[in-house]
Each structure stands twice: as structure tokens, then as C-alpha cells.
Design a protein around this motif. Structure first.
Motif, PDB file in Angstrom:
ATOM      1  N   ASP A 360       0.835  -1.214   0.000  1.00  0.00           N
ATOM      2  CA  ASP A 360       0.000   0.000   0.000  1.00  0.00           C
ATOM      3  C   ASP A 360       0.869   1.262   0.000  1.00  0.00           C
ATOM      4  O   ASP A 360       1.952   1.268   0.582  1.00  0.00           O
ATOM      5  N   PRO A 361       0.357   2.374  -0.617  1.00  0.00           N
ATOM      6  CA  PRO A 361       1.088   3.650  -0.493  1.00  0.00           C
ATOM      7  C   PRO A 361       0.788   4.303   0.863  1.00  0.00           C
ATOM      8  O   PRO A 361      -0.175   3.925   1.526  1.00  0.00           O
ATOM      9  N   VAL A 362       1.618   5.256   1.279  1.00  0.00           N
ATOM     10  CA  VAL A 362       1.287   6.039   2.483  1.00  0.00           C
ATOM     11  C   VAL A 362       1.006   7.483   2.057  1.00  0.00           C
ATOM     12  O   VAL A 362       1.453   7.913   0.996  1.00  0.00           O
ATOM     13  N   SER A 363       0.271   8.192   2.891  1.00  0.00           N
ATOM     14  CA  SER A 363       0.083   9.631   2.660  1.00  0.00           C
ATOM     15  C   SER A 363       1.208  10.341   3.414  1.00  0.00           C
ATOM     16  O   SER A 363       1.354  10.167   4.625  1.00  0.00           O
ATOM     17  N   PHE A 364       1.987  11.131   2.686  1.00  0.00           N
ATOM     18  CA  PHE A 364       3.132  11.784   3.341  1.00  0.00           C
ATOM     19  C   PHE A 364       2.696  12.859   4.334  1.00  0.00           C
ATOM     20  O   PHE A 364       3.351  13.087   5.336  1.00  0.00           O
ATOM     21  N   GLY A 365       1.580  13.533   4.034  1.00  0.00           N
ATOM     22  CA  GLY A 365       1.179  14.656   4.895  1.00  0.00           C
ATOM     23  C   GLY A 365       0.349  14.241   6.099  1.00  0.00           C
ATOM     24  O   GLY A 365       0.156  15.028   7.015  1.00  0.00           O
ATOM     25  N   ALA A 366      -0.174  13.014   6.095  1.00  0.00           N
ATOM     26  CA  ALA A 366      -1.115  12.595   7.148  1.00  0.00           C
ATOM     27  C   ALA A 366      -0.411  12.386   8.479  1.00  0.00           C
ATOM     28  O   ALA A 366       0.786  12.077   8.519  1.00  0.00           O
ATOM     29  N   GLY A 367      -1.168  12.529   9.570  1.00  0.00           N
ATOM     30  CA  GLY A 367      -0.603  12.244  10.888  1.00  0.00           C
ATOM     31  C   GLY A 367      -1.267  13.055  11.979  1.00  0.00           C
ATOM     32  O   GLY A 367      -2.383  13.581  11.804  1.00  0.00           O
ATOM     33  N   VAL A 368      -0.576  13.149  13.105  1.00  0.00           N
ATOM     34  CA  VAL A 368      -1.119  13.825  14.282  1.00  0.00           C
ATOM     35  C   VAL A 368      -0.053  14.769  14.842  1.00  0.00           C
ATOM     36  O   VAL A 368       1.111  14.376  14.974  1.00  0.00           O
ATOM     37  N   THR A 369      -0.461  16.017  15.131  1.00  0.00           N
ATOM     38  CA  THR A 369       0.434  16.941  15.842  1.00  0.00           C
ATOM     39  C   THR A 369      -0.058  17.048  17.280  1.00  0.00           C
ATOM     40  O   THR A 369      -1.257  17.218  17.510  1.00  0.00           O
ATOM     41  N   LEU A 370       0.870  16.939  18.240  1.00  0.00           N
ATOM     42  CA  LEU A 370       0.488  17.038  19.653  1.00  0.00           C
ATOM     43  C   LEU A 370       0.773  18.457  20.141  1.00  0.00           C
ATOM     44  O   LEU A 370       1.892  18.936  20.002  1.00  0.00           O
ATOM     45  N   HIS A 371      -0.242  19.091  20.736  1.00  0.00           N
ATOM     46  CA  HIS A 371      -0.031  20.456  21.267  1.00  0.00           C
ATOM     47  C   HIS A 371       0.279  20.433  22.750  1.00  0.00           C
ATOM     48  O   HIS A 371       0.612  21.462  23.335  1.00  0.00           O
ATOM     49  N   ALA A 372       0.108  19.273  23.377  1.00  0.00           N
ATOM     50  CA  ALA A 372       0.460  19.136  24.800  1.00  0.00           C
ATOM     51  C   ALA A 372       1.029  17.744  25.008  1.00  0.00           C
ATOM     52  O   ALA A 372       0.682  16.812  24.282  1.00  0.00           O
ATOM     53  N   LYS A 373       1.910  17.636  25.979  1.00  0.00           N
ATOM     54  CA  LYS A 373       2.496  16.328  26.337  1.00  0.00           C
ATOM     55  C   LYS A 373       2.047  16.008  27.765  1.00  0.00           C
ATOM     56  O   LYS A 373       1.706  16.917  28.539  1.00  0.00           O
ATOM     57  N   PRO A 374       2.075  14.741  28.155  1.00  0.00           N
ATOM     58  CA  PRO A 374       1.681  14.400  29.519  1.00  0.00           C
ATOM     59  C   PRO A 374       2.441  15.268  30.537  1.00  0.00           C
ATOM     60  O   PRO A 374       3.646  15.463  30.416  1.00  0.00           O
ATOM     61  N   GLY A 375       1.691  15.812  31.490  1.00  0.00           N
ATOM     62  CA  GLY A 375       2.299  16.683  32.493  1.00  0.00           C
ATOM     63  C   GLY A 375       2.036  18.153  32.215  1.00  0.00           C
ATOM     64  O   GLY A 375       2.161  18.989  33.118  1.00  0.00           O
ATOM     65  N   ASP A 376       1.659  18.504  30.968  1.00  0.00           N
ATOM     66  CA  ASP A 376       1.413  19.920  30.643  1.00  0.00           C
ATOM     67  C   ASP A 376       0.055  20.355  31.191  1.00  0.00           C
ATOM     68  O   ASP A 376      -0.920  19.598  31.147  1.00  0.00           O
ATOM     69  N   LEU A 377      -0.007  21.619  31.674  1.00  0.00           N
ATOM     70  CA  LEU A 377      -1.287  22.205  32.092  1.00  0.00           C
ATOM     71  C   LEU A 377      -2.085  22.552  30.843  1.00  0.00           C
ATOM     72  O   LEU A 377      -1.523  23.065  29.863  1.00  0.00           O
ATOM     73  N   VAL A 378      -3.385  22.268  30.860  1.00  0.00           N
ATOM     74  CA  VAL A 378      -4.233  22.623  29.706  1.00  0.00           C
ATOM     75  C   VAL A 378      -5.492  23.349  30.195  1.00  0.00           C
ATOM     76  O   VAL A 378      -5.962  23.127  31.311  1.00  0.00           O
ATOM     77  N   ARG A 379      -6.001  24.227  29.320  1.00  0.00           N
ATOM     78  CA  ARG A 379      -7.262  24.924  29.600  1.00  0.00           C
ATOM     79  C   ARG A 379      -8.396  24.183  28.901  1.00  0.00           C
ATOM     80  O   ARG A 379      -8.164  23.558  27.857  1.00  0.00           O
ATOM     81  N   ALA A 380      -9.616  24.287  29.393  1.00  0.00           N
ATOM     82  CA  ALA A 380     -10.766  23.671  28.709  1.00  0.00           C
ATOM     83  C   ALA A 380     -10.879  24.280  27.318  1.00  0.00           C
ATOM     84  O   ALA A 380     -10.769  25.506  27.161  1.00  0.00           O
ATOM     85  N   GLY A 381     -11.032  23.463  26.311  1.00  0.00           N
ATOM     86  CA  GLY A 381     -11.199  23.955  24.935  1.00  0.00           C
ATOM     87  C   GLY A 381      -9.898  24.237  24.216  1.00  0.00           C
ATOM     88  O   GLY A 381      -9.889  24.533  23.015  1.00  0.00           O
ATOM     89  N   GLN A 382      -8.787  24.106  24.895  1.00  0.00           N
ATOM     90  CA  GLN A 382      -7.471  24.331  24.254  1.00  0.00           C
ATOM     91  C   GLN A 382      -7.186  23.176  23.284  1.00  0.00           C
ATOM     92  O   GLN A 382      -7.500  22.027  23.580  1.00  0.00           O
ATOM     93  N   PRO A 383      -6.588  23.470  22.106  1.00  0.00           N
ATOM     94  CA  PRO A 383      -6.253  22.371  21.197  1.00  0.00           C
ATOM     95  C   PRO A 383      -5.258  21.400  21.845  1.00  0.00           C
ATOM     96  O   PRO A 383      -4.237  21.829  22.382  1.00  0.00           O
ATOM     97  N   LEU A 384      -5.608  20.103  21.812  1.00  0.00           N
ATOM     98  CA  LEU A 384      -4.700  19.073  22.324  1.00  0.00           C
ATOM     99  C   LEU A 384      -3.943  18.413  21.183  1.00  0.00           C
ATOM    100  O   LEU A 384      -2.757  18.144  21.274  1.00  0.00           O
ATOM    101  N   LEU A 385      -4.709  18.119  20.106  1.00  0.00           N
ATOM    102  CA  LEU A 385      -4.146  17.405  18.965  1.00  0.00           C
ATOM    103  C   LEU A 385      -4.684  18.023  17.688  1.00  0.00           C
ATOM    104  O   LEU A 385      -5.831  18.478  17.663  1.00  0.00           O
ATOM    105  N   THR A 386      -3.870  18.032  16.623  1.00  0.00           N
ATOM    106  CA  THR A 386      -4.407  18.322  15.288  1.00  0.00           C
ATOM    107  C   THR A 386      -4.259  17.052  14.457  1.00  0.00           C
ATOM    108  O   THR A 386      -3.177  16.448  14.433  1.00  0.00           O
ATOM    109  N   LEU A 387      -5.360  16.647  13.829  1.00  0.00           N
ATOM    110  CA  LEU A 387      -5.338  15.486  12.942  1.00  0.00           C
ATOM    111  C   LEU A 387      -5.157  15.993  11.513  1.00  0.00           C
ATOM    112  O   LEU A 387      -5.789  16.982  11.128  1.00  0.00           O
TER     113      LEU A 387
END
Ligand code: URA
Length: 426
Positions: A360-387
Motif C-alpha cells: 500500500d502507499p502512504v500519505s506523506f502529509g497525514a498524521g497527528v500533531t500534539l499540542h500538549a504532552k503528559p504533564g502539561d497544564l491545559v485549559r478547557a477547549g485548548q487544542p490538544l491534537l491536530t489530525l
């Protein structure tokens, strides 16, 4: 000799003789032992195991099934690294040029991803023009000009393993420590590196889910390398959460370039520098230049640019981007308590970053960006991940993969330390 006799011996829990092992590997490679017979033998090995002498003989027989590369014409020592695979594990990308910049040659034969773990070649192929297939002469040319080469293993290297690995993949016999160790080490020994550092991943996103099984695999591989004259050490490292903040081919190349520019996420930098130090020590180079300094002063970046250019790639080209994105937000305020590596790896795979079948081919652009790592403080509604995906239809299944895979709470749940242990030959 005949195959049934060898299968019966292992089925009944007996040790295989070196002559039986040599014969069965050779006959299987030549097509004289049938796939169904090798499947039965692989299952008997999975159930009854092999001892250290059998694993060594099995590995040597697989090496002898093909060519063994030789870099003795080079004027500096060679060192390589192998990771057992994880989520967001782009370490080879900054590591190979970094070690080259510090004085060793890095001849790395690498693979493509299957399932939820990414493959180094898929990542590098997202760079426009970059070529994974090189002849042995081209490999030598890239090594001499850049100090490091990362390319696909040709069909002449451990052909017995190629055939057996494809068979194990469809017969439920991948998860055998003797078969995994001999598969990895036959290719690394045949590749001709003088020293080898193994990064054995532990946790939900890894092959080995527990420190005990990871340690057993690491000890087996270190013994195989050492017995074959390759200076080999292993680190056990955490794969209960993704490495870095990018998971997916082009996204990981971008992060690797940040590390080479002296920035990047702390965990990726820490592991890259530690593995570089281990590789240089194993190669017997009392670092002419310290790895952390080579990241800061641009010499690792210079080696990266030479390496990419020598393989036809354009290090300045814009990398592919997925057409569509979707943000996952924090459900409440608190600390990101957990972000599971397997959940993120599966989501990235379903977004198109990985493949289900090896053709199978892969999509080069596909994936997940993480905006926080375990241990980081987050606010309600703050982006956690971009797909990231090429089609919006992929988001639903990726979100399903992430269900239960992250939690926001009052405190971080216990995680594994990034570098858990170091295994050397006894
Ligand atoms: N990688 C390999 O090359 N072989 C295995 O058996 C497992 C992972």
C-alpha cells in the motif's frame, strides 16, 4: 535431512542442531522447504523457544543466505542504531547525520512501516526527490560524501529473513523473541556495521509491552551482536506515550529538522544526544565533537543536507501537507494526565500515515500533531491534537482510535522514564 524431522524435533521441545538449522534455512530460501512447513516450524519455535546456541546458529544461517557488506575500506569506524519501532520515533533522522558530524560513518539499512509504527524510509520519502534504493557503490559514495547513508536493504541481504518475515506476518508468529532477535540481528550484522546501539522500546506503542520482555529481547540481541564481533549495547526506552510532538511522515521530518537546527522537543533531543553518545562510545571514538555541540553549531545540519542531497532529495523543498485538518480540544481544565502511544499511532495510521499491507502507499502529509504532552497544564477547549488527512472521511475512525487514549485530570498518571535501562554484554 527432511523438514518433517526438524519440525517434529522442535514440536517435541528438543534443541535443533546447527546442521538442522543450516539445512532448513538454506532449503527454505531455495524453495525446497515449503511455506506451510516453515510456518509449522515457526509456530513450534514460538511455542517452545530456542536457546542461545540455537538462536546464534539461526541468525548466522540467515546471514549466510545472502551477502555480507564490508566497510573496512573506510578510514573511520562505522556505527549504526536500530529501533524496535514506536510512535513518533523519528530519531534516526537527526541521529545519523549527528553521529557523522561527530566522526563516525553511519551505514544504515532501514525499513518501511507496517501497522501503527512508522518506517524511516517512508518518512524520508516525503522529501521531494529523495531515493531509498541505492546500489552498494552508491551507498559508499553517499557515506564518503556525507558520512551517513540511510537506505533500503537490497534483495541480496538476508533473503531468508525477507521470506520468513513475510510468512510470520501472516501466520501469527511475529511475537517470538528468538525469531524477532534473529530477524533484526541477521540484517544488522550482514549490513557490516562495526558497532550497533539498539533502542528497544517498551510500552503500549511498542512491540514489547513490558520491561521484562523488552529486557529479554535486548539481552538476546546484545549477545547475538557481541558473538558476531559487533560491539553492541542496548537502551530500553519509553514508548507508553509518543516521542516528540509529531507523528506522521512529513510532520516527523519537519520535527527532525527542528532538532538539527538546535531546537525541537526535549524528549527527542535527549534521546538523540544519548544514542549519539552511545554510538560514538561503541565505535571507540572519544568524541572529537560532543553531539550536543554539533546540534548547536550547525555541523549536524550540514551533514543532513549533504546526506539528503546525495540521495537526490532537496533539503529546501516544501514538504507535502495533508489537505484537511481537524482539532481535538481538551474536554476540561487540568493536567494532560495520559496520552497513549498506541492510540495516537493507530489514529495516525487510520489518517493515512501508515499502511495495512506492505504494497500500500502512504500519505506523506497525514498524521497527528500534539499540542500538549503528559504533564502539561491545559485549559478547557485548548487544542490538544491536530489530525491531518487527505480526506475528511478519515477523521471519524481516527477519533475512535483516540477514545480513552488521553485523559485530562488533576495530576499526571505514572509514566515510564524516557531512558529506562542500559544493557551490555555480560
Ligand atoms: N523487525 C524485524 O526486522 N524483524 C522482526 O521480526 C520484528 C521487527
Amino acid at each position: 535431512m527432511d523438514a518433517i524431522e526438524v519440525i517434529r524435533a522442535k514440536r517435541d521441545g528438543r534443541e535443533l542442531t546447527p546442521a538442522q538449522i543450516d539445512w532448513v534455512i538454506d532449503a527454505y530460501t531455495r524453495g525446497e522447504v515449503a511455506d506451510e512447513q516453515m510456518s509449522a516450524l515457526a509456530m513450534a519455535i514460538l511455542l517452545n523457544g530456542m536457546d542461545r546456541r540455537e538462536i546464534a546458529a539461526w541468525t548466522q544461517a540467515m546471514i549466510r543466505s545472502g551477502e555480507r557488506m564490508d566497510w573496512s575500506m573506510l578510514d573511520r569506524p562505522t556505527a549504526d542504531k536500530h529501533s524496535t519501532g514506536g510512535v513518533g520515533d523519528k530519531i534516526t533522522l537527526p541521529l545519523a547525520p549527528l553521529v557523522a558530524a561527530c566522526g563516525a560513518y553511519v551505514p544504515q539499512l532501514s525499513g518501511r512501516g507496517l501497522g501503527h509504527t512508522g518506517g524511516t524510509l517512508d518518512k524520508l520519502e516525503s522529501i521531494p526527490g529523495w531515493r531509498a534504493s541505492l546500489s552498494n557503490d552508491e551507498m559508499l559514495h553517499v557515506l564518503r560524501s556525507a558520512g551517513a547513508v540511510v537506505c533500503a536493504a537490497g534483495s541480496g541481504l538476508a533473503p531468508a529473513d525477507k521470506k520468513l518475515y513475510a510468512l510470520r506476518d501472516v501466520t501469527g508468529t511475529v511475537e517470538s523473541i528468538p525469531l524477532i532477535a534473529s530477524s533484526i540481528m541477521s540484517k544488522k550484522i550482514a549490513e557490516g556495521t562495526g558497532s550497533l546501539v539498539l533502542d528497544v522500546k517498551v510500552g503500549s506503542g511498542a512491540f514489547m509491552k513490558t520491561p521484562e520482555t523488552a529486557r529479554e529481547l535486548a539481552e538476546t540481541m546484545v549477545a547475538l551482536g557481541t558473538d558476531a564481533g559487533v560491539r553492541t549495547v542496548a537502551l530500553l526506552t519509553a514508548m507508553d506515550r509518543p516521542l516528540g510532538r509529531a507523528v506522521g511522515n512529513a510532520l516527523e521530518v519537519e520535527e527532525a529538522v527542528e532538532v538539527l537546527a538546535g531546537g525541537g522537543p526535549a524528549d527527542v533531543v535527549e534521546l538523540t544526544v544519548r544514542l549519539a553518545e552511545e554510538m560514538l562510545a561503541a565505535a571507540g571514538i572519544s568524541a572529537a565533537k560532543e553531539p550536543a555541540k554539533a546540534l548547536r553549531d550547525g555541523s549536524a545540519m550540514d551533514a543532513w543536507r549533504r546526506m539528503i542531497t546525495a540521495q537526490g532529495g532537496d533539503p529546501d523543498a516544501l514538504l507535502p501537507r495533508a489537505a484537511e485538518t481537524m482539532t481535538v480540544e481538551a474536554p476540561s481544565a487540568g493536567v494532560l494526565a495520559r496520552l497513549d502511544a498506541y492510540a495516537v499511532g493507530l489514529a495516525a495510521w487510520r489518517l493515512g500515515a501508515g499502511r495495512a499491507r506492505k504494497e500500500d502507499p502512504v500519505s506523506f502529509g497525514a498524521g497527528v500533531t500534539l499540542h500538549a504532552k503528559p504533564g502539561d497544564l491545559v485549559r478547557a477547549g485548548q487544542p490538544l491534537l491536530t489530525l491531518h488527512a487527505d480526506e475528511t472521511s478519515r477523521f471519524e475512525r481516527a477519533l475512535e482510535a483516540l477514545e480513552g487514549g488521553y485523559a485530562v485530570g488533576p495530576a499526571t498518571e505514572d509514566g515510564l522514564p524516557l531512558i529506562m535501562d542500559r544493557i551490555t554484554a555480560p
